[in-house]
Design a protein around this motif. Sequence first.
Motif, mmCIF file in Angstrom:
data_model
loop_
_atom_site.group_PDB
_atom_site.id
_atom_site.type_symbol
_atom_site.label_atom_id
_atom_site.label_comp_id
_atom_site.label_asym_id
_atom_site.label_seq_id
_atom_site.Cartn_x
_atom_site.Cartn_y
_atom_site.Cartn_z
ATOM 1 N N HIS A 71 0.849 -1.181 0.000
ATOM 2 C CA HIS A 71 0.000 0.000 0.000
ATOM 3 C C HIS A 71 0.895 1.244 0.000
ATOM 4 O O HIS A 71 1.641 1.502 0.950
ATOM 5 C CB HIS A 71 -0.908 -0.011 1.240
ATOM 6 C CG HIS A 71 -1.878 1.125 1.268
ATOM 7 N ND1 HIS A 71 -2.384 1.643 2.430
ATOM 8 C CD2 HIS A 71 -2.442 1.855 0.261
ATOM 9 C CE1 HIS A 71 -3.200 2.631 2.155
ATOM 10 N NE2 HIS A 71 -3.254 2.771 0.841
ATOM 11 N N GLU B 283 -2.466 7.732 -4.016
ATOM 12 C CA GLU B 283 -2.556 6.480 -3.266
ATOM 13 C C GLU B 283 -2.599 5.313 -4.248
ATOM 14 O O GLU B 283 -3.374 5.322 -5.206
ATOM 15 C CB GLU B 283 -3.789 6.473 -2.373
ATOM 16 C CG GLU B 283 -3.887 5.235 -1.479
ATOM 17 C CD GLU B 283 -5.058 5.304 -0.510
ATOM 18 O OE1 GLU B 283 -5.193 4.399 0.318
ATOM 19 O OE2 GLU B 283 -5.857 6.279 -0.602
ATOM 20 N N ARG C 271 -3.142 1.209 -4.301
ATOM 21 C CA ARG C 271 -3.671 0.134 -3.454
ATOM 22 C C ARG C 271 -3.213 -1.229 -3.966
ATOM 23 O O ARG C 271 -3.080 -1.430 -5.180
ATOM 24 C CB ARG C 271 -5.197 0.195 -3.423
ATOM 25 C CG ARG C 271 -5.753 1.476 -2.810
ATOM 26 C CD ARG C 271 -7.270 1.456 -2.769
ATOM 27 N NE ARG C 271 -7.810 2.680 -2.179
ATOM 28 C CZ ARG C 271 -8.045 3.787 -2.851
ATOM 29 N NH1 ARG C 271 -7.801 3.824 -4.165
ATOM 30 N NH2 ARG C 271 -8.531 4.852 -2.240
ATOM 31 N N THR D 296 0.757 -4.487 -6.235
ATOM 32 C CA THR D 296 0.409 -3.117 -6.584
ATOM 33 C C THR D 296 1.101 -2.788 -7.892
ATOM 34 O O THR D 296 2.330 -2.840 -7.992
ATOM 35 C CB THR D 296 0.888 -2.143 -5.482
ATOM 36 O OG1 THR D 296 0.291 -2.511 -4.236
ATOM 37 C CG2 THR D 296 0.507 -0.715 -5.829
#
Length: 689
Positions: free
Chosen positions: A447, A472, A474, A633
């Motif tokens: 993350h 961001e 994830r 990711t």
Amino acid sequence: LKLAYDRPTLAYLGSPTGIRLVLLLGLSLLTLGSIKPVFKRWLAVHCFLAPVYETGRLMLYGGSPERVYGSLGLGSPSLWLLCTVAAAAAALFWETTFPDSNGESNGKQKTQKARVLFMRVLIFYRPDILLLVGAFIFLSLAVLCEMFIPFYTGKVIDILGTQYKWNNFLTAIILMGLYSLGSSFSAGCRGGLFMCAINSFTCRMKVKLFGALVKQEIGFFETIKTGDITSRLSTDTTLMGRAVALNVNVLLRTLIKTVGMLSLMMSLSWKLTLLMLMETPITGLLQSVHDNYYQRLSKEVQDSIARANEAAGETVGGIRTVRSFKTEQHEAGRYNDRLMDTHNRKTRRDTVMAVYLLLRRLTAVVMQVAMLYYGRLFIQRGQMSTGNLVSFILYQSDLADNIRTLIYIFGDMLNSVGAAGKVFEYLDREPQVSTKGTLQPETLTGHVQFHNLSFSYPTRQERKVLQGFSLELRPGQLTALVGPSGGGKSTCVSLLERFYQPQQGEILLDGLPLQSYQHHYLHRKIAMVGQEPVLFSGSVKDNIAYGLADCSLERVQEAARRANAHSFISQLEKGYDTDVGERGGQLSGGEKQRIAIARALIREPQVLILDEVTSALDTESEHMALASCPSQTLLVIAHRLKTIERADQIILIDQGTVQEQGTHQELMDRKGSYYKLKERLFTEDDVPH
């Protein structure tokens, strides 16, 4: 002394000299107002040199009035002219060697810095201590044996010139031969041991320097020219080893020889020895002036060579670009200009050396003539034999070189470590991007969070590439970064890879700052495939398993299958043992991309970054590469619309900030910047417009 007091000559050695000095100082103060220290020294030497000279003549010639009042008598203009010139030379030598100018403090600081560098170089020689001790032992033996060869040469001449005795002649010949053999053998051993120590030191320093360089942040290599780095690795490390070891070798050898020769020469004729030592101030002055110019010009030559190497390296590295724009002649001309600049600087440096050597040889010739003239007088008076004179002249020729060497070597031994300064600067440099993190958690979700980042590149600090940037990423999601060129997409990747340190804000991985993770652990968990992947000379297997020790062939093949590379690798002549050539030149762009993806996948990273690599891949290879990371990711920078449409979130970056964020359909429905720029930004492969 009685003879001296009976002569009116010594009246000049008393009050007249002091009165003359006081009068000249008073007149100078009245005329000039203030007197510099160098002028005071010149006046003192000028006034006292003539009486001292006459005292020496009294001691040499026994006080005969006819000899004392010769052509250079105390009152003769020739003597005072000679003393004036000699005093000026001595004062100039003192001022050059020990200056009283405002730059004295700077000179002391440079000398202290040079001494510190010299001691650091000596410390790095510690592993070679046995070789150096052995070299010093053989050095001492070689010098001691060499010193007695001229002595026994004179003995042989005296034996042949007087009543011949076979036993004395045979003994002198045998001893001279033994000393010659011992000197040659010891000198050979000394040179061999010193060269072994130098080679060991140079190899060790190159490894240390290279290790320090590769630990630096990427910004360091953007501000330092490649020619500068290669010059430090190839030239300066060699100069460090040779300068210190050879200078210490020369210093000790010369010092031992000088002390031994002086003692033997004093035993042969102390009068000629004092006369010979008069050459030292002149030699020292010439050496000092030469060193100042020669060292400055040598540094200019060294920098010019580095610029020439840089030009050649740029041309060879970008030969495809050179060939495509047909600029071979331009690059050859540019390299020729750099070489001509180096040639001109070398010419100036060598001219200074030639003038110095000419003046030094002239000084030596004048001293030789004086030695022969006074030696003849002493032989006529029975104060020394012909053999002693021959031995003295042999010693004198060597001793003059030794004294010049000693004057030079003390300064050069400190100045020669100047090449070590830049090497130690690199060795001591701490990377601006810290690699001292310690975290190595067993599990990592991947993350990633960018929090309010601001960043400027080291070479363009006035321009903000990212400003107030937040993002961001994830786990299990594919994020596509899009936007116009120069918007900051590749900068995000570089910061995530810890190539640079942001000036403000931070990047979190699983909620913890990126810099807190252990360096090797972090780059095992975050893998990147660049826009132009670099392969290294070696086999395909070596490139896929790059940086992994004891990696099996089965593991390499599995990574190649996931990257859709196994099929084309198997068709190569030697399969996974095929050499890819320099920078992967034997492979196509797509093949290099697939090998680079396999190199990333074999590490099983939790965060995978693909920086515009899909443009060189076919659709099948791209699909397999992205599908092989279902829980990781994924961060992709791409211009292919099919890749972008597949992304779980699309981030539009422009001018260092996030302009829009969402899925492809959401951004198209919004009809904002993404919608307007779609046609210009993306390529719709296999889709009709």
